[in-house]
Design an enzyme around this catalytic site. Structure first.
Site, PDB file in Angstrom:
ATOM      1  N   PRO A   6       0.817  -1.222   0.000  1.00  0.00           N
ATOM      2  CA  PRO A   6       0.000   0.000   0.000  1.00  0.00           C
ATOM      3  C   PRO A   6       0.845   1.264   0.000  1.00  0.00           C
ATOM      4  O   PRO A   6       0.743   2.094   0.893  1.00  0.00           O
ATOM      5  CB  PRO A   6      -0.812  -0.139   1.290  1.00  0.00           C
ATOM      6  N   GLY A   7       1.720   1.400  -1.010  1.00  0.00           N
ATOM      7  CA  GLY A   7       2.532   2.605  -1.164  1.00  0.00           C
ATOM      8  C   GLY A   7       1.818   3.564  -2.110  1.00  0.00           C
ATOM      9  O   GLY A   7       0.585   3.662  -2.117  1.00  0.00           O
ATOM     10  N   ALA A   8       2.606   4.255  -2.934  1.00  0.00           N
ATOM     11  CA  ALA A   8       2.026   5.282  -3.805  1.00  0.00           C
ATOM     12  C   ALA A   8       0.995   4.682  -4.771  1.00  0.00           C
ATOM     13  O   ALA A   8      -0.144   5.141  -4.862  1.00  0.00           O
ATOM     14  CB  ALA A   8       3.153   5.977  -4.571  1.00  0.00           C
ATOM     15  N   ALA A 121       2.408   8.974  -8.742  1.00  0.00           N
ATOM     16  CA  ALA A 121       1.841   9.166  -7.405  1.00  0.00           C
ATOM     17  C   ALA A 121       3.022   9.188  -6.443  1.00  0.00           C
ATOM     18  O   ALA A 121       4.034   8.548  -6.687  1.00  0.00           O
ATOM     19  CB  ALA A 121       0.889   8.028  -7.064  1.00  0.00           C
ATOM     20  N   LYS A 172       7.695   2.509 -22.082  1.00  0.00           N
ATOM     21  CA  LYS A 172       7.748   2.961 -20.679  1.00  0.00           C
ATOM     22  C   LYS A 172       9.126   2.666 -20.088  1.00  0.00           C
ATOM     23  O   LYS A 172       9.654   3.463 -19.319  1.00  0.00           O
ATOM     24  CB  LYS A 172       6.641   2.259 -19.880  1.00  0.00           C
ATOM     25  N   ASN A 176      11.711   5.096 -18.129  1.00  0.00           N
ATOM     26  CA  ASN A 176      12.230   4.801 -16.791  1.00  0.00           C
ATOM     27  C   ASN A 176      13.755   4.760 -16.789  1.00  0.00           C
ATOM     28  O   ASN A 176      14.402   5.213 -15.846  1.00  0.00           O
ATOM     29  CB  ASN A 176      11.730   3.435 -16.295  1.00  0.00           C
ATOM     30  N   LEU A 252      17.265   0.900  -4.859  1.00  0.00           N
ATOM     31  CA  LEU A 252      16.774   1.397  -6.150  1.00  0.00           C
ATOM     32  C   LEU A 252      16.372   0.229  -7.043  1.00  0.00           C
ATOM     33  O   LEU A 252      16.994  -0.835  -7.005  1.00  0.00           O
ATOM     34  CB  LEU A 252      17.865   2.210  -6.862  1.00  0.00           C
ATOM     35  N   GLU A 253      15.380   0.448  -7.893  1.00  0.00           N
ATOM     36  CA  GLU A 253      14.949  -0.601  -8.839  1.00  0.00           C
ATOM     37  C   GLU A 253      15.877  -0.588 -10.073  1.00  0.00           C
ATOM     38  O   GLU A 253      15.408  -0.600 -11.202  1.00  0.00           O
ATOM     39  CB  GLU A 253      13.506  -0.340  -9.275  1.00  0.00           C
TER      40      GLU A 253
HETATM   41  N1  LIG Z   1       5.076   5.991  -7.744  1.00  0.00           N
HETATM   42  C1  LIG Z   1       4.909   6.195  -9.036  1.00  0.00           C
HETATM   43  O1  LIG Z   1       4.606   7.297  -9.466  1.00  0.00           O
HETATM   44  C2  LIG Z   1       5.053   5.064 -10.006  1.00  0.00           C
HETATM   45  C3  LIG Z   1       4.644   5.268 -11.335  1.00  0.00           C
HETATM   46  C4  LIG Z   1       4.734   4.225 -12.237  1.00  0.00           C
HETATM   47  C5  LIG Z   1       5.204   2.997 -11.821  1.00  0.00           C
HETATM   48  N2  LIG Z   1       5.601   2.834 -10.526  1.00  0.00           N
HETATM   49  C6  LIG Z   1       6.087   1.509 -10.131  1.00  0.00           C
HETATM   50  O2  LIG Z   1       5.110   0.924  -9.291  1.00  0.00           O
HETATM   51  C7  LIG Z   1       5.758   0.043  -8.358  1.00  0.00           C
HETATM   52  C8  LIG Z   1       5.353   0.464  -6.956  1.00  0.00           C
HETATM   53  O3  LIG Z   1       5.910   1.739  -6.719  1.00  0.00           O
HETATM   54  P1  LIG Z   1       5.451   2.721  -5.557  1.00  0.00           P
HETATM   55  O4  LIG Z   1       6.002   4.058  -5.912  1.00  0.00           O
HETATM   56  O5  LIG Z   1       4.013   2.584  -5.285  1.00  0.00           O
HETATM   57  O6  LIG Z   1       6.302   2.110  -4.331  1.00  0.00           O
HETATM   58  P2  LIG Z   1       6.178   2.476  -2.793  1.00  0.00           P
HETATM   59  O7  LIG Z   1       5.466   3.764  -2.611  1.00  0.00           O
HETATM   60  O8  LIG Z   1       7.538   2.336  -2.213  1.00  0.00           O
HETATM   61  O9  LIG Z   1       5.227   1.347  -2.219  1.00  0.00           O
HETATM   62  C9  LIG Z   1       5.642   0.029  -1.965  1.00  0.00           C
HETATM   63  C10 LIG Z   1       4.775  -0.493  -0.845  1.00  0.00           C
HETATM   64  O10 LIG Z   1       5.048  -1.886  -0.668  1.00  0.00           O
HETATM   65  C11 LIG Z   1       5.181  -2.131   0.721  1.00  0.00           C
HETATM   66  N3  LIG Z   1       5.972  -3.327   0.954  1.00  0.00           N
HETATM   67  C12 LIG Z   1       7.308  -3.485   0.906  1.00  0.00           C
HETATM   68  N4  LIG Z   1       7.656  -4.750   1.160  1.00  0.00           N
HETATM   69  C13 LIG Z   1       6.502  -5.421   1.385  1.00  0.00           C
HETATM   70  C14 LIG Z   1       6.198  -6.765   1.710  1.00  0.00           C
HETATM   71  N5  LIG Z   1       7.148  -7.682   1.877  1.00  0.00           N
HETATM   72  N6  LIG Z   1       4.899  -7.100   1.867  1.00  0.00           N
HETATM   73  C15 LIG Z   1       3.919  -6.191   1.713  1.00  0.00           C
HETATM   74  N7  LIG Z   1       4.144  -4.892   1.408  1.00  0.00           N
HETATM   75  C16 LIG Z   1       5.425  -4.516   1.251  1.00  0.00           C
HETATM   76  C17 LIG Z   1       5.861  -0.876   1.244  1.00  0.00           C
HETATM   77  O11 LIG Z   1       5.735  -0.836   2.646  1.00  0.00           O
HETATM   78  P3  LIG Z   1       6.413   0.295   3.556  1.00  0.00           P
HETATM   79  O12 LIG Z   1       5.296   1.288   3.740  1.00  0.00           O
HETATM   80  O13 LIG Z   1       6.810  -0.410   4.787  1.00  0.00           O
HETATM   81  O14 LIG Z   1       7.569   0.874   2.774  1.00  0.00           O
HETATM   82  C18 LIG Z   1       5.046   0.178   0.505  1.00  0.00           C
HETATM   83  O15 LIG Z   1       3.823   0.424   1.153  1.00  0.00           O
HETATM   84  C19 LIG Z   1       7.256   0.174  -8.632  1.00  0.00           C
HETATM   85  O16 LIG Z   1       7.670  -0.842  -9.517  1.00  0.00           O
HETATM   86  C20 LIG Z   1       7.378   1.516  -9.327  1.00  0.00           C
HETATM   87  O17 LIG Z   1       8.514   1.614 -10.165  1.00  0.00           O
HETATM   88  C21 LIG Z   1       5.526   3.821  -9.603  1.00  0.00           C
END
Ligand SMILES: NC(=O)c1ccc[n+]([C@@H]2O[C@H](COP(=O)([O-])OP(=O)(O)OC[C@H]3O[C@@H](n4cnc5c(N)ncnc54)[C@H](OP(=O)(O)O)[C@@H]3O)[C@@H](O)[C@H]2O)c1
Length: 290
Positions: A6-8, A121, A172, A176, A252-253
């Site tokens: 439940p991140g971004a 996000a 995409k 990235n 980092l990814e």
């Molecule tokens: N953000 C963007 O704008 C965006 C746009 C396009 C694509 N993406 C891609 O979407 C993917 C997710 O990105 P994001 O930005 O949403 O990442 P994020 O904000 O870091 O969210 C990741 C979430 O996963 C949780 N998590 C980590 N390990 C876990 C586990 N073992 N079990 C359950 N939950 C766990 C994290 O918990 P914690 O709260 O403890 O950290 C956090 O809530 C990535 O591949 C990213 O490249 C992101």
């Protein structure tokens, strides 16, 4: 329905489903009472709690959205095991082009559908997620795609089912990959206005394009120039999630967003000299040592 991570991105999807009165199990790592999304239309609160113990009995879900970072996929396996049964569709909301290769072995009896996430996000320090722009996903025309489309219908998240998903996923990935340069410099999109940075970006994008084409992507000759113009048109303070991760000291990814291109380049016999410099620097910035 369930969201793992439940991140971004996970918060955005959970909030869109909640707004349509669809119950969502939220599986995370850090306990929280609720999720909060800030949109141009106002704030949405998704009631929790965020579950953090996959060994506690949890009902399997019809659709699971996996929204952990690519670096966190293996650690999320216990949640996938708990929430998936053979009829479950796992929609992987992650950057990269290897979602099936990395996630399918963890859920061999379920259907895995990769999704391209087109919207930005951001997690704020107070835990709220700020959604910028209109949520939009692309999935391939494959088993499970219709179920995701039906679920997201009327949620405010546009879903495209693509015939040529490979090309769009590579498009995409190129975006990235070059955004990774921001994580190296610690600068935001404004840096692409520099002539020298523009030159590096174009050289990197051209070698990425050659690998993409060898891997079946149908991208145009001027894709590198188009992407550079896109970065130059972004607000100069726009970052990328990899830069946020670097600023916050998180892994980092680099492998999913950059390393994969050099790896495939070697498979197809295509040189990737710029990537061969960029990738080790990103890897070291992420994982050390030092
Ligand atoms: N953000 C963007 O704008 C965006 C746009 C396009 C694509 N993406 C891609 O979407 C993917 C997710 O990105 P994001 O930005 O949403 O990442 P994020 O904000 O870091 O969210 C990741 C979430 O996963 C949780 N998590 C980590 N390990 C876990 C586990 N073992 N079990 C359950 N939950 C766990 C994290 O918990 P914690 O709260 O403890 O950290 C956090 O809530 C990535 O591949 C990213 O490249 C992101």
């Amino acid at each position: 329905m369930a969201v793992i991570g439940p991140g971004a991105i996970g918060t955005t999807i959970a909030a869109l489903l909640h707004e349509r009165h669809i119950a969502v199990t939220i599986a995370g790592r850090s306990p929280r009472g609720s999720l909060q999304l800030d949109t141009d239309r106002g704030a949405v609160t998704v009631p929790g709690p965020v579950l953090t113990d996959p060994t506690r009995s949890t009902a399997a879900a019809d659709v699971v959205f996996l929204a952990v970072k690519a670096t966190q996929t293996a650690a999320a396996e216990p949640w996938l095991t708990a929430l998936c049964e053979p009829s479950t569709v796992v929609c992987v909301l992650q950057n990269g082009i290897e979602q099936i290769e990395t996630v399918a072995p963890l859920v061999p009896r379920s259907t895995v559908v990769p999704a391209i996430v087109w919207f930005p996000a951001e997690r704020r320090p107070d835990g709220m997620v700020r959604l910028r722009g209109t949520p939009r996903l692309t999935v391939p025309r494959t088993d499970g795609a219709d179920r995701i489309r039906d679920l997201l219908q009327h949620t405010g998240c546009a879903l495209e089912i693509a015939e040529d998903f490979r090309t769009l996923a590579w498009q995409k990935l190129l975006q990235n990959a070059v955004a990774g340069l921001m994580a190296l410099t610690g600068r935001r999109a404004g840096m692409f206005h520099r002539g020298d940075v523009g030159g590096v970006a174009l050289a990197y994008l051209r070698e990425c394009l050659a690998v993409a084409r060898a891997d079946g992507a149908d991208l145009a000759d001027d894709e590198p120039e188009r992407l550079l113009e896109k970065f130059r048109a972004f607000p100069s303070d726009m970052g990328t999630s990899m830069l946020s991760d670097r600023e916050d000291g998180r892994p980092l990814e680099w492998e999913a967003r950059n390393g994969v291109i050099g790896r495939l380049g070697r498979r197809y016999g295509i040189p990737t000299p710029v990537g061969d410099v960029v990738v080790p620097l990103l890897a070291a910035a992420s994982d050390g040592p030092g």
